[in-house]
Design a protein around this motif. Structure first.
Motif, mmCIF file in Angstrom:
data_model
loop_
_atom_site.group_PDB
_atom_site.id
_atom_site.type_symbol
_atom_site.label_atom_id
_atom_site.label_comp_id
_atom_site.label_asym_id
_atom_site.label_seq_id
_atom_site.Cartn_x
_atom_site.Cartn_y
_atom_site.Cartn_z
ATOM 1 N N GLU A 95 0.842 -1.184 0.000
ATOM 2 C CA GLU A 95 0.000 0.000 0.000
ATOM 3 C C GLU A 95 0.891 1.252 0.000
ATOM 4 O O GLU A 95 1.644 1.467 -0.929
ATOM 5 C CB GLU A 95 -0.973 -0.029 1.184
ATOM 6 N N ASP A 96 0.826 2.059 1.051
ATOM 7 C CA ASP A 96 1.648 3.266 1.133
ATOM 8 C C ASP A 96 2.816 3.095 2.092
ATOM 9 O O ASP A 96 3.359 4.071 2.605
ATOM 10 C CB ASP A 96 0.794 4.460 1.583
ATOM 11 N N LEU A 97 3.201 1.849 2.346
ATOM 12 C CA LEU A 97 4.302 1.574 3.261
ATOM 13 C C LEU A 97 5.452 0.916 2.518
ATOM 14 O O LEU A 97 5.253 -0.020 1.742
ATOM 15 C CB LEU A 97 3.843 0.645 4.397
ATOM 16 N N VAL A 98 6.647 1.432 2.751
ATOM 17 C CA VAL A 98 7.866 0.769 2.309
ATOM 18 C C VAL A 98 8.513 0.171 3.551
ATOM 19 O O VAL A 98 8.752 0.876 4.538
ATOM 20 C CB VAL A 98 8.839 1.753 1.630
ATOM 21 N N ILE A 99 8.784 -1.124 3.527
ATOM 22 C CA ILE A 99 9.313 -1.825 4.701
ATOM 23 C C ILE A 99 10.584 -2.550 4.285
ATOM 24 O O ILE A 99 10.616 -3.217 3.241
ATOM 25 C CB ILE A 99 8.275 -2.823 5.255
ATOM 26 N N TRP A 100 11.643 -2.402 5.086
ATOM 27 C CA TRP A 100 12.882 -3.088 4.775
ATOM 28 C C TRP A 100 13.622 -3.442 6.056
ATOM 29 O O TRP A 100 13.292 -2.962 7.141
ATOM 30 C CB TRP A 100 13.757 -2.244 3.860
ATOM 31 N N THR A 101 14.613 -4.317 5.934
ATOM 32 C CA THR A 101 15.409 -4.746 7.085
ATOM 33 C C THR A 101 16.837 -4.237 6.960
ATOM 34 O O THR A 101 17.406 -4.193 5.874
ATOM 35 C CB THR A 101 15.451 -6.283 7.220
#
Length: 686
Positions: free
Chosen positions: A602-608
C-alpha cells in the motif's frame, strides 16, 4: 597486490607462491568470506554458517580472523586484505583465485586454469552437531515433541523454541513456556490447535517450571521459580488478566489440578522446612494447607498427577540419602497411601494414561505401568525430563534433548513499539511461510536434504501438504501474488512462475544469462519483475506472456504492489514508480545487503537492516507529504532479515531460529528439577 590463491581441496593458502597451512575452521572462515566478497559478514552470521549451530564464543570467531590476518601479514589498523566495520562485520577485500592443485601454482600458471570454487552448501546436520558439541548441557534443556502411544514413537514434531513446560486443556487450547527471539526470560505462548495460530500472552517470566489448565480451560496456572523462591501465577484466558496466588515463600516442584475447579495442588518446600510436601490451595478462601507431609527432610515429592477419575494421586518420591526414587499412590478422599510403585532406575516424571495406568519417564526410557496387573511395558527409549499425557488426543507430550528448531513470528502492520505477536509452528525445515487466504492456507518453501519444495497446506492440517513445485536445486526469492493463485521463485539463473489455479499447476520459466538478484510476481499474478546484473550494471526487467521487456537501468531491487513499483539502487536510495507516472525519488537511503528484504505494501515501504546484535524493521509511510519513518528492532537472527507480508491479515511473517547461549544453559542447570532431582535441594540453599 600480492598474488593470493586458495587451494580448496588442500585447505591451504598460497601467498606469492608460499604455501601456508591453515586450521580447518580458519580456512572455513576464509572460504565463507571469499564466497560473500560483495558484503560485510557479521560475527553472528559466521556463527550460523561456519560453526553450524555449535555454540562457540565470539572470541573463537575473532581468533580465526586474527589467524587469517597473521597469514596475510595484514595490519588491522590499515587493512589491505580483511576489512572490519563496527556493527557490520568483516569483508575480504583482496583479489584471490582458487585452484584444485596440491601445490602453489607457479607464476606462469594462468588463473583460467584454476577451477571455479563453488559456494559451500549449508549442512542439514547442524542441529545435531550441537548435541555433539555440548553432550552434557544438551541433556538439561528440553525439546517439545509429541509421540503417539505405541511400542515405538510414530510422530515427532519439533517445536521451534526451547520449551520448558507444557499444558493442554480439554477445550483444544495448549500452552507452553519458551524463550523467543533470543530473550533472556521466558514467554508463555497460548496455542489454538484448531487454527494452528499462537499468541504470546505473558512475557518476562523467569523460570516457568510447571503449568496446568483449570478444568474449564478458562484459567492457566504457571509456577515461576526465581533463585530458590517460587510463585504461582494465574492467567485468565477470557480477560487476559494475571495475578499471583502463591507468594514467593515456597520452592515449587510441580503443580496440578485437584478434582474440583476450586482446588490446586502443588509440591513444594517452604523456607521454614527443608522437605517437599503436597500442598492444597483453595481459590475460594486463598488458604494453603500441607495435606501430605514427609516425615524425613531427605525424602521429597518432586512430581505428581491426579488420576483421570479424580480419585487418586500419584506422587514421585525421591530419597536423597539413598539416591533412590519410587512412586506412591494415595486415595484423594482420605489422603491415605494405597499403593507403591518401585523401580530400579531413577524416575523423572509421571502422568496418568487412564485411572489404573501410569506413564513414567525413567532413565531407561518411557514405561507404562498397570496398577491392577502390576505389569510394566516399555514404550520408548527416549530419555525425557517432563511428560504430559492428553486423553483427548491420546498423545504423550514429552520434553527431551535440545535440538535447534525454528518458528514464524507475526507482527502487525503498521509497525509500532508494542506490536501484537502471533506465532506459527510447523515443520522445522520450513524456510519461508506466506499466509494467503481466509481459510488459513499457507504457501511454504521446505528445504529437504536432497530437494526443495513449494507446498500449500492449511494450518489446521500442517501435515497434509500439496506439493506445487519440487526441484533438486535450491529455490530462492519466493514471491506470491496477492490477488491470484500464482507464485514465482528463482532457481540459479532461471525464474519459475507457477499458476496453481487448477489441480495440475501450470509452470513457466525463463532463463537469463546475467546474475539475477531480486524477483517479485505482480499482485494479479500475470507479470514477473526482476533485476539482473549485466556488464557491471543493474537492469530491471518485466516478463509476461513469454515476452521480456527491459524497463530501467541502475536499480538492484524491484518490488511491486497493485501496479506501483518500488526501486532501490546499489547505494540504497529509494524510488517509487507509480502505475501511471514517472519515477520519483523518496529521498531516503536504506542499508540493503544481499540478505536484506524490502517490500512495498500500500503506502508503506518496509525493509530490514542489521548489525551484530539487532535486526531493524524500517517502515516508511509515503502517503504523507513528508514521508514518516519508524523502526522496530529484534535481537539478531540471520533468518529474520527476510520477511513476508501476509495476504490475509496484512502482517509481517518473520522466521526466527531458536537460539540458546551457553551462559543461559548454565544458568538453567542450576535451577531446573527435571534432570537430577538433587538440584532442587541445592536451590534451597542459595
Amino acid at each position: 597486490m600480492k598474488r593470493i590463491i586458495l587451494l580448496k581441496d588442500e585447505h591451504k593458502l598460497c601467498i606469492e607462491e608460499e604455501l601456508i597451512e591453515l586450521e580447518p575452521k580458519v580456512f572455513e572462515v576464509l572460504e565463507y568470506l571469499y564466497n560473500n566478497q560483495d558484503r560485510y559478514i557479521s560475527i553472528n552470521e559466521l556463527h550460523d554458517e561456519v560453526w553450524a549451530g555449535v555454540l562457540v564464543s565470539d572470541a573463537a570467531v575473532r581468533r580465526c580472523i586474527s589467524k587469517l590476518r597473521q597469514a596475510f601479514k595484514d595490519d588491522p589498523k590499515q587493512p589491505h586484505f580483511i576489512q572490519h566495520v563496527s556493527k557490520r562485520g568483516y569483508k575480504l577485500v583482496c583479489n584471490a583465485n582458487t585452484c584444485k592443485t596440491t601445490q602453489c601454482p607457479s607464476q606462469g600458471h594462468g588463473n583460467h586454469q584454476c577451477s571455479q570454487w563453488q559456494a559451500k552448501k549449508s549442512s542439514h546436520l547442524s542441529p545435531y552437531l550441537l548435541l555433539l558439541a555440548l553432550p552434557l548441557l544438551a541433556l538439561f534443556i528440553p525439546l517439545s515433541q509429541q509421540t503417539s502411544i505405541s511400542a515405538q514413537p510414530l510422530v515427532q514434531t519439533t517445536v521451534g523454541a526451547d520449551q520448558l513446560s507444557f499444558a493442554e486443556s480439554t477445550s483444544g487450547l495448549s500452552a507452553y513456556a519458551a524463550k523467543l527471539n533470543g530473550e533472556q526470560d521466558y514467554s508463555i505462548i497460548l496455542s489454538n490447535q484448531g487454527t494452528g495460530t499462537e499468541s504470546v500472552v505473558m512475557e518476562n517470566v523467569n523460570w516457568p517450571d510447571a503449568m496446568a489448565f483449570s478444568h474449564s480451560g478458562e484459567r492457566l496456572f504457571i509456577s515461576d521459580v526465581v533463585k530458590g523462591n517460587s510463585t504461582i501465577i494465574e492467567y485468565n484466558i477470557q480477560t487476559g488478566q494475571t495475578r499471583h496466588i502463591i507468594d514467593p515463600q515456597f520452592l515449587i516442584a510441580d503443580i496440578f489440578l485437584g478434582p474440583t475447579e476450586d482446588t490446586l495442588y502443588f509440591l513444594g518446600a517452604s523456607h521454614a522446612q527443608s522437605a517437599f510436601h503436597l500442598y492444597q490451595y483453595s481459590h475460594k478462601t486463598g488458604t494453603i494447607e500441607a495435606v501430605i507431609k514427609n516425615a524425613e527432610s531427605y525424602i521429597n515429592f518432586f512430581a505428581g498427577a491426579v488420576s483421570t477419575q479424580q480419585d487418586k494421586i500419584a506422587l514421585l518420591v525421591f530419597d536423597s540419602l539413598a539416591e533412590h526414587s519410587y512412586i506412591e499412590i494415595y486415595d484423594l478422599r482420605s489422603l491415605q497411601r494405597i499403593g507403591l510403585v518401585p523401580h530400579s532406575s531413577k524416575l523423572i516424571d509421571l502422568d496418568w494414561r487412564d485411572n489404573n495406568t501410569l506413564l513414567i519417564a525413567t532413565e531407561q526410557g518411557v514405561i507404562e505401568h498397570n496398577l491392577e496387573q502390576q505389569m510394566q511395558t516399555h514404550l520408548a527409549d527416549d530419555f525425557v525430563y517432563m511428560l504430559s499425557y492428553q486423553p483427548q488426543s491420546q498423545q504423550l507430550h514429552m520434553l527431551s534433548e535440545l535440538k535447534k528448531g525454528a518458528f514464524f513470528l507475526e507482527l502487525t502492520l503498521p509497525l509500532n513499539s508494542t506490536p501484537k505477536r502471533k506465532l506459527y509452528h510447523f515443520d522445522s525445515d520450513i524456510q519461508s511461510l506466506i499466509n494467503i487466504s481466509d481459510d488459513g492456507s499457507f504457501i511454504a518453501k521446505i528445504q529437504h536434504q536432497d530437494n526443495t519444495q513449494i507446498v500449500k497446506f492449511q494450518s489446521s492440517m500442517p501435515n497434509k501438504k500439496g506439493v506445487l513445485l519440487q526441484s533438486t536445486d535450491k529455490l530462492t526469492d519466493l514471491s506470491h501474488a496477492r490477488k491470484a493463485q500464482a507464485f514465482a521463485v528463482k532457481q540459479d539463473k532461471t525464474i519459475i512462475k507457477v499458476d496453481y489455479t487448477h489441480s495440475s499447476p501450470i509452470t513457466e520459466s525463463i532463463r537469463h544469462t546475467a546474475t539475477l538478484h531480486s524477483v517479485v510476481i505482480a499482485s494479479d499474478g500475470k507479470a514477473v519483475y526482476f533485476t539482473a546484473k549485466s556488464d557491471s550494471q543493474w537492469l530491471v526487467y518485466r516478463w509476461e506472456h513469454n515476452e521480456l521487456t527491459h524497463l530501467f537501468s541502475g536499480f538492484k531491487f524491484v518490488r511491486e504492489f497493485e501496479g506501483n513499483l518500488l526501486l532501490a539502487n546499489i547505494e540504497g536510495e529509494l524510488f517509487i514508480k507509480p502505475k501511471d507516472a514517472s519515477i520519483l525519488p523518496l529521498h531516503t537511503r536504506a542499508v540493503l545487503e544481499s540478505n536484506s528484504e524490502i517490500q512495498l505494501y500500500e503506502d508503506l515501504v518496509i525493509w530490514t537492516e542489521h548489525d551484530l546484535s539487532r535486526v531493524s524493521y524500517h517502515q516508511l509511510d509515503i502517503s504523507k507529504t513528508e514521508p514518516e519513518h519508524k523502526k522496530f528492532e529484534l535481537p539478531y537472527d540471520s533468518s529474520a532479515t527476510n520477511f513476508y507480508i501476509s495476504n490475509r491479515n496484512n502482517a509481517l511473517i518473520i522466521k526466527k531460529d531458536a537460539q540458546t547461549q551457553s551462559s543461559q544453559l548454565m544458568a538453567q542447570v542450576k535451577v531446573t528439577k527435571k534432570f537430577t532431582l538433587n538440584y532442587l535441594l541445592e536451590a534451597l540453599e542459595m
